[in-house]
Design a protein around this motif. Structure first.
Motif, PDB file in Angstrom:
ATOM      1  N   GLN A  64      10.698 -19.443  -9.625  1.00  0.00           N
ATOM      2  CA  GLN A  64      10.360 -20.821  -9.956  1.00  0.00           C
ATOM      3  C   GLN A  64      11.578 -21.728  -9.838  1.00  0.00           C
ATOM      4  O   GLN A  64      12.702 -21.319 -10.066  1.00  0.00           O
ATOM      5  N   ARG A 108      14.161 -21.279 -14.829  1.00  0.00           N
ATOM      6  CA  ARG A 108      14.176 -21.374 -16.292  1.00  0.00           C
ATOM      7  C   ARG A 108      15.082 -20.283 -16.875  1.00  0.00           C
ATOM      8  O   ARG A 108      14.895 -19.100 -16.583  1.00  0.00           O
ATOM      9  N   TRP A 148      18.041 -25.663 -12.085  1.00  0.00           N
ATOM     10  CA  TRP A 148      17.788 -24.858 -13.273  1.00  0.00           C
ATOM     11  C   TRP A 148      17.522 -25.738 -14.478  1.00  0.00           C
ATOM     12  O   TRP A 148      17.832 -26.937 -14.477  1.00  0.00           O
ATOM     13  N   GLU A 149      16.971 -25.133 -15.517  1.00  0.00           N
ATOM     14  CA  GLU A 149      16.794 -25.798 -16.801  1.00  0.00           C
ATOM     15  C   GLU A 149      16.855 -24.749 -17.904  1.00  0.00           C
ATOM     16  O   GLU A 149      16.555 -23.580 -17.675  1.00  0.00           O
ATOM     17  N   ALA A 171      15.326 -23.042 -20.776  1.00  0.00           N
ATOM     18  CA  ALA A 171      14.005 -22.877 -21.378  1.00  0.00           C
ATOM     19  C   ALA A 171      14.114 -22.483 -22.833  1.00  0.00           C
ATOM     20  O   ALA A 171      13.296 -22.879 -23.659  1.00  0.00           O
ATOM     21  N   ALA A 185      11.208 -16.869 -18.481  1.00  0.00           N
ATOM     22  CA  ALA A 185      12.573 -17.274 -18.158  1.00  0.00           C
ATOM     23  C   ALA A 185      13.321 -16.042 -17.662  1.00  0.00           C
ATOM     24  O   ALA A 185      12.804 -14.918 -17.687  1.00  0.00           O
TER      25      ALA A 185
END
Length: 283
Positions: A177, A181, A205-206, A208, A226
Motif C-alpha cells: 500500500q 503504513r 509513508w504514514e 499508522a 501496517a
C-alpha cells in the motif's frame, strides 16, 4: 572403563553452537589449537568423526548430532552440581535489561541455564527501549544490558551484527500500500533510519501506530494493518519477513551490543555475560 571429559564436551558444544572453532575458542578463552586438540581427542576416544570438515562451515556428522544432546546434558549436570555444592556464596539479584524485540529466542535459554548453575541467584529481567536501558544502566539500575544500535559506545562489546528487516503479517499485503503504513514505538531506535530510507527511496509513508506498547505494534502488524522493522531472526511466529523484491529500501545492519557493570559480583555476572555472549553469537 573409558570416561568422557567434561571440558572436552564443553568445547564440542561451543563449536556446535557457534559454528566454528574460532568463535568457540573466543568464548571459552582458549586458543584455537587447544579447542581443535580437544575435539580430536574426543573423536579418538569415541572412534567416530564428530565434525564434517568437508565444507568451509563446520557441521556435525550423524554421530556428532547424536552426541550433542548427551553433551549438553552432561555439561549442564556438571555445572549444576558444581554450583549447588561450591557456589553457595552467590546469592542475590542481577538486573538484566533487554530490548523487547531481541528477547527471543536467546534469553529464555540463557536464563534457564543460569538458574541451574546459580540457583540462589535471581535474575530480574526488564524489557524496554535501548535509550531507556542505557539511561538505567548509567544510573546503576541494571547490571547487564543488551542494546540494538548502529554503533558501539565506550565500555560495550558487540555480540553480533545482523541486518534489519521489514516485517509484516504472514502472507499480508500491507507493504504494497501507498502511503506505506508504519507501526513504531515512540522511542524505537530503528524508526528514524527506516523513515530516512523510505524518503531516500521515494516511498510515501504514514505513521499508522505510534505507541509505547510493543504488544500494540505486534497486534497491528499481525492484523496486516501496517509494517514494522526487526532484526533478522528475532521476529515472532505471528510475523514474517517481507519478501518485497526490492520495492522497499534496504535497512542496513544493526549491532546487538552488551554493557556489563564493573561494580561487585564480577564472577557471577561474568558467567551471565558469557552465556549471553555465546547465545547471541550463535544466532
Amino acid at each position: 572403563m573409558r570416561n568422557l571429559d567434561v571440558t572436552t564436551l564443553r568445547s564440542f558444544v561451543a563449536v556446535a553452537d557457534l559454528g566454528g572453532v574460532t568463535r568457540a575458542a573466543g568464548v571459552l578463552n582458549l586458543t584455537q589449537s587447544a579447542v581443535s586438540m580437544q575435539l580430536k581427542r574426543l573423536e579418538e576416544l569415541l572412534g567416530v568423526p564428530l565434525l564434517d570438515r568437508s565444507t568451509r562451515a563446520i557441521g556435525l556428522t550423524a554421530a556428532g548430532e547424536q552426541l550433542l544432546s548427551y553433551a549438553r546434558r552432561i555439561v549442564e549436570l556438571n555445572d549444576e552440581v558444581m554450583s549447588r555444592l561450591t557456589d553457595q556464596v552467590f546469592e542475590g539479584e542481577i538486573v538484566l535489561g533487554v530490548p523487547h524485540d531481541i528477547v527471543y529466542p536467546a534469553v529464555p535459554q540463557v536464563l534457564q541455564r543460569f538458574a541451574h548453575q546459580f540457583p540462589r541467584m535471581k535474575v530480574n529481567l526488564i524489557t524496554s527501549f535501548t535509550r531507556e536501558l542505557k539511561a538505567q544502566f548509567q544510573r546503576g539500575e541494571c547490571d547487564v544490558i543488551l542494546t540494538t544500535e548502529a554503533v558501539l559506545e565506550a565500555g560495550g562489546e558487540t555480540l553480533t551484527t545482523k541486518p534489519l528487516r521489514w516485517v509484516g503479517s504472514p502472507g499480508g499485503s500491507a507493504w504494497k500500500q501507498r502511503p506505506l503504513r508504519l507501526a513504531f514505538g515512540r522511542f524505537c531506535i530503528f524508526r528514524a533510519g527506516a523513515i530516512a530510507a523510505l524518503d531516500q527511496s521515494g516511498v510515501d509513508w504514514e505513521i499508522a501506530v505510534e505507541t509505547e506498547s510493543d504488544r500494540t505494534i505486534e497486534a497491528t502488524v499481525s492484523a496486516d494493518l501496517a509494517v514494522h522493522t526487526m532484526i533478522d531472526g528475532t521476529e515472532p511466529r505471528h510475523l514474517e519477513q517481507i519478501q518485497h523484491g526490492g520495492q522497499l529500501p534496504d535497512l542496513g545492519a544493526q549491532q546487538i551490543n552488551m554493557y556489563v557493570t564493573d561494580k561487585g559480583r564480577k564472577q557471577v555476572i561474568g558467567h551471565l555475560a558469557d552465556q549471553l555472549r555465546q547465545a547471541y553469537r550463535a544466532m
